[in-house]
Scaffold this active site. Structure first.
Site, PDB file in Angstrom:
ATOM      1  N   SER A  21       0.797  -1.238   0.000  1.00 36.37           N
ATOM      2  CA  SER A  21       0.000   0.000   0.000  1.00 36.37           C
ATOM      3  C   SER A  21       0.825   1.282   0.000  1.00 36.37           C
ATOM      4  O   SER A  21       0.330   2.332   0.385  1.00 36.37           O
ATOM      5  CB  SER A  21      -0.946  -0.007   1.194  1.00 36.37           C
ATOM      6  OG  SER A  21      -0.269  -0.366   2.388  1.00 36.37           O
ATOM      7  N   GLY A  24       0.087   3.334  -5.759  1.00 41.27           N
ATOM      8  CA  GLY A  24      -0.935   2.732  -6.603  1.00 41.27           C
ATOM      9  C   GLY A  24      -2.285   2.528  -5.952  1.00 41.27           C
ATOM     10  O   GLY A  24      -2.724   3.309  -5.101  1.00 41.27           O
ATOM     11  N   ILE A  25      -2.953   1.457  -6.370  1.00 39.44           N
ATOM     12  CA  ILE A  25      -4.296   1.162  -5.883  1.00 39.44           C
ATOM     13  C   ILE A  25      -4.277   0.912  -4.375  1.00 39.44           C
ATOM     14  O   ILE A  25      -5.163   1.365  -3.653  1.00 39.44           O
ATOM     15  CB  ILE A  25      -4.877  -0.058  -6.643  1.00 39.44           C
ATOM     16  CG1 ILE A  25      -5.209   0.338  -8.096  1.00 39.44           C
ATOM     17  CG2 ILE A  25      -6.122  -0.599  -5.946  1.00 39.44           C
ATOM     18  CD1 ILE A  25      -5.565  -0.833  -8.996  1.00 39.44           C
ATOM     19  N   TYR A 160       0.484 -13.840 -14.766  1.00 42.41           N
ATOM     20  CA  TYR A 160      -0.270 -12.865 -13.977  1.00 42.41           C
ATOM     21  C   TYR A 160      -1.756 -13.230 -13.957  1.00 42.41           C
ATOM     22  O   TYR A 160      -2.392 -13.271 -12.903  1.00 42.41           O
ATOM     23  CB  TYR A 160      -0.077 -11.464 -14.572  1.00 42.41           C
ATOM     24  CG  TYR A 160      -0.890 -10.383 -13.899  1.00 42.41           C
ATOM     25  CD1 TYR A 160      -0.556  -9.905 -12.633  1.00 42.41           C
ATOM     26  CD2 TYR A 160      -1.998  -9.822 -14.537  1.00 42.41           C
ATOM     27  CE1 TYR A 160      -1.287  -8.910 -12.024  1.00 42.41           C
ATOM     28  CE2 TYR A 160      -2.738  -8.818 -13.937  1.00 42.41           C
ATOM     29  CZ  TYR A 160      -2.386  -8.364 -12.675  1.00 42.41           C
ATOM     30  OH  TYR A 160      -3.122  -7.378 -12.070  1.00 42.41           O
TER      31      TYR A 160
END
Length: 270
Positions: A21, A24-25, A160
């Site tokens: 964290s 990014g998201i 992925y």
């Protein structure tokens, strides 16, 4: 609650652990949870990255209760270190992930293992650590950040896609495992999102063309994800908005779900 009540998300008194964290998201989700009043635990691989992210949250959300743990969650030891430092969570966001295009025939076993350890086993280990106490308390939220690539497996990034499909299976199975306890488990599926990683990927093209990175991201979406209905990349905050709702008491009837915030990329009505 009256039919005309305004939807307010209040996570005061809740502690949220968000893996991966610092950017990014994951960072956007941590910031959104902090804005809703949750105490947030940030995570990244280096103390420098964690400290910088805590500073950014404190600046964006004055008075936020933000702290962090530096640990590589792609290892059992790293997951254990995070849990030792933060033994309790009401909300767990399994966000940490790695990606990168590579031809299937050139991906060695050790890279497959790394993708599985980071993208899948981190969620297995952290859920195993935090879910039992959520069940004991009768309330909790676990969110897996999967991807539209878990449904639309990308031919150029098969390893992925496989891990993101695994996250969907894990999320659905765990929701059944904790059925009826007041704890929900869900997956969120972002589509193309303009994160720092994507900005970095587009930087050479930006320097060459002199065009804004947002325009280049839009070109990327229209070329490589033509089924997108919004015809642009999402912002990390747009993904985080869904995560904050799912992490809240308001989402109590949603569990075992695969919730898309992909701009309509996945061409299905279900």
């Amino acid at each position: 609650r009256s039919a005309g009540a305004v939807m307010r998300i209040d996570l005061t008194g809740k502690t949220a652990v968000v893996s991966g964290s610092t950017v990014g998201i994951g960072f956007a989700i941590a910031k959104g949870l902090a804005q809703a009043g949750a105490a947030v635990v940030l995570n990244g691989r280096t103390q420098e990255a964690v400290s910088a992210a805590i500073a950014r949250i404190s600046e964006a959300v004055p008075g936020a209760a933000a702290r962090g743990v530096a640990a590589d969650l792609g290892t059992a030891a790293g997951c254990a270190a995070l849990v030792a430092a933060e033994p309790s969570a009401d909300i767990l966001v399994n966000n940490v992930g790695i990606f990168g295009p590579q031809d299937f025939f050139e991906i060695p076993d050790d890279l497959w293992a790394r993708f599985l350890e980071v993208n899948v086993m981190s969620g297995v280990r952290l859920s195993r650590a935090y879910l039992p106490q959520m069940v004991e308390r009768g309330w909790g939220r676990v969110i897996f950040i999967s991807s539209e690539s878990g449904l639309n497996i990308p031919g150029e990034m098969i390893h992925y896609g496989v891990t993101k499909t695994a996250d969907l299976a894990l999320s659905r199975g765990l929701a059944k495992r904790v059925a009826g306890t007041g704890v929900t488990v869900n997956a969120i599926l972002p589509g193309p999102t303009l994160t720092e990683g994507v900005r970095e990927m587009l930087r050479p093209a930006q320097e060459k063309s002199g065009r804004p990175v947002e325009d280049l991201a839009t070109d990327f979406v229209r070329t490589y994800r033509p089924s997108s209905i919004i015809q642009r990349a999402a912002t990390p905050e747009e993904v985080a908005n869904l995560a904050v709702y799912v992490a809240s008491p308001l989402s109590s009837a949603t569990t075992g779900a695969a919730l898309r915030v992909d701009g309509g990329v996945v061409d299905t009505i279900a």
